[in-house]
Enzyme design. Structure first.
Site, PDB file in Angstrom:
ATOM      1  CB  THR A 157      -1.031  28.071  52.617  1.00 44.60           C
ATOM      2  OG1 THR A 157      -1.114  29.369  53.196  1.00 44.60           O
ATOM      3  CG2 THR A 157      -2.418  27.459  52.581  1.00 44.60           C
ATOM      4  CD  GLU A 364      -2.244  33.266  46.409  1.00 44.06           C
ATOM      5  OE1 GLU A 364      -2.219  33.697  45.247  1.00 44.06           O
ATOM      6  OE2 GLU A 364      -2.498  32.083  46.697  1.00 44.06           O
TER       7      GLU A 364
END
Ligand code: CAA
Length: 409
Positions: A157, A364
């Site tokens: 990201t 995450e």
């Protein structure tokens, strides 16, 4: 537990809200459609010092804390859940240096992030190593003047936009606990390039890209912490610091969806009255508000646990990430329901909240991984609750310590 949000954190929050109202919400639809990065918002956040919020004060930060980071991310995500991660990922990319870097590494890199001159990214996941973060294939081998990194990363990201990359690679394949090391790789280093830019369902304003390391040479001083073998620990410590931020993004997304649903429900007339006057809609709105508020305080408590380096911070961070992201998906889904047929259309802003929310349960650490982390802590904590054993009926106690099933085999 008594808990008060310090005034300095509230100041950061107010500043973030002003910027979000002016530079994030009005541009959210445009960048979602175009799948382009909102450079305007990032520039203003940098000018207003918002990147200092997650960098320790001695390295260019200002009254920094994870709690302040969470309040800022919440405000940005309320305006545009995708932009929430576009900002928060800079913290994720910087945390390896903060938790594991040498003094020289901190002094060299963190002030550049704090002033917004350099953006950061985190390269852990690979095509074959997602939840199993220890199963990396990307290699780094010793060379005369440092290290050579070879391999590919998936779902980075902020890649292409970021200048600094925390890259995790295998340095000792034979070792179990010291297999991985982390490196700081700067954009433009020969051999470091970008592959496929993902076409995503949500968070479309932030690039998620494959990163390619084709014999990338980095000097010894870019080995994080100055010693090999610490990479996995640093990755886990990083995720402990970063997960409250993802959770804050989820709270922002939930709040943003809730507020739109409230406004719509007050305006939309059916059967001659606003739909907000119907009890079933009221119940939905009330549940959405309660769930969002519960998630919010779980997030603040997790952020405070990380700030205070509390013993149970890993569990709290996992709980906040898991609960808040499940809440964001639930609230965004109900918000679309309140908008009815219009909610399904991209002309209305609510569909984007629904699309943006889903990834929060995945990145995450999937929520299955968070629940596993929480459960591991609970199992350990149960060993300390010996005073409760006397309340377990005797017939069960007879079997304590004896695995009857195993004995029979
Ligand atoms: N802090 C410090 N050390 C830790 C730790 C923590 N929170 N958790 C584990 N460790 C240490 C352990 O103490 C152990 O050390 P020793 O070998 O010295 O004993 C070592 O790390 C291995 O620990 P485990 O046995 O628990 O490791 P595991 O392989 O069984 O499980 C896991 C670990 C929790 C499943 C982990 O792999 C995990 O979190 N997986 C999910 C990965 C993830 O979150 N990826 C997200 C990528 S980033 C992203 O998505 C960002 C984005 O795009 C925006």
């Amino acid at each position: 537990m008594s808990f008060k949000i310090p005034e300095t954190c509230r100041e950061w929050q107010a500043r973030a809200r002003r910027i979000a109202d002016r530079y994030v919400r009005p541009l959210a639809r445009k960048y979602d459609r175009l799948q382009e990065y909102n450079y305007e918002a990032t520039k203003v956040l940098a000018e207003e010092g918002l990147f200092r919020v997650f960098i320790p004060d001695q390295y260019g930060g200002e009254k920094s804390s994870i709690l302040s980071l969470c309040l800022v991310v919440e405000e940005l995500a309320k305006a545009d859940a995708g932009y929430g991660v576009a900002f928060a990922v800079n913290a994720l990319g910087s945390f390896p240096i903060i938790v594991g870097g040498t003094e020289e590494q901190k002094r060299k890199y963190l002030p550049q992030v704090a002033c917004g001159k350099k953006l950061a990214a985190f390269c852990l996941s690979e095509k074959l190593a997602g939840s199993n973060a220890a199963g990396l294939l990307c290699r780094a081998e010793r060379a005369a003047d440092g290290w050579v990194i070879k391999g590919e990363k998936k779902w980075t990201t902020n890649a292409t936009v970021a200048d600094l990359y925390s890259v995790f690679a295998v340095t000792d394949p034979a070792s179990k606990s010291r297999r991985i090391s982390a490196f700081i790789v700067e954009k433009g280093t020969p051999g470091f390039s970008f592959g496929k830019v993902e076409d995503k369902m949500g968070i479309r304003c932030v690039p998620v890209v494959e990163t390619i390391f084709d014999n990338v040479r980095v000097p010894e001083e870019n080995l994080l912490g100055g010693k090999p073998g610490l990479g996995f620990k640093h990755a886990m410590m990083t995720l402990d610091c970063a997960r409250p931020g993802v959770a804050a993004q989820a709270v922002g997304a939930a709040q943003g969806a809730l507020e739109l649903a409230m406004v719509y429900a007050n305006r939309r007339q059916q059967f001659g009255q606003p739909i907000s006057s119907f009890q079933m809609v009221q119940q939905m709105l009330s549940d959405m508000a309660m769930q969002t508020e519960a998630a919010r305080w779980l997030v603040y408590a997790a952020a405070a646990a990380v700030d205070n380096n509390e013993e149970n911070l890993t569990k709290r961070a996992a709980m906040a990430k898991c609960f808040a992201s499940d809440t964001a998906v639930k609230v965004a889904t109900d918000a679309v329901q309140i908008f009815g047929g219009y909610g399904f259309m991209e002309d209305y802003p609510i569909a984007k909240f629904y699309r943006d929310a889903k990834i929060l349960q995945i990145y995450e650490g999937t929520n299955q991984i968070q629940r596993m982390v929480i459960a591991r802590h609970l199992v350990k904590e149960a060993n300390g609750l010996t005073h409760l054993e006397e309340f377990i009926p005797k017939e069960t106690q007879e079997f304590f310590g004896a695995d009857v099933g195993a004995a029979e085999q």
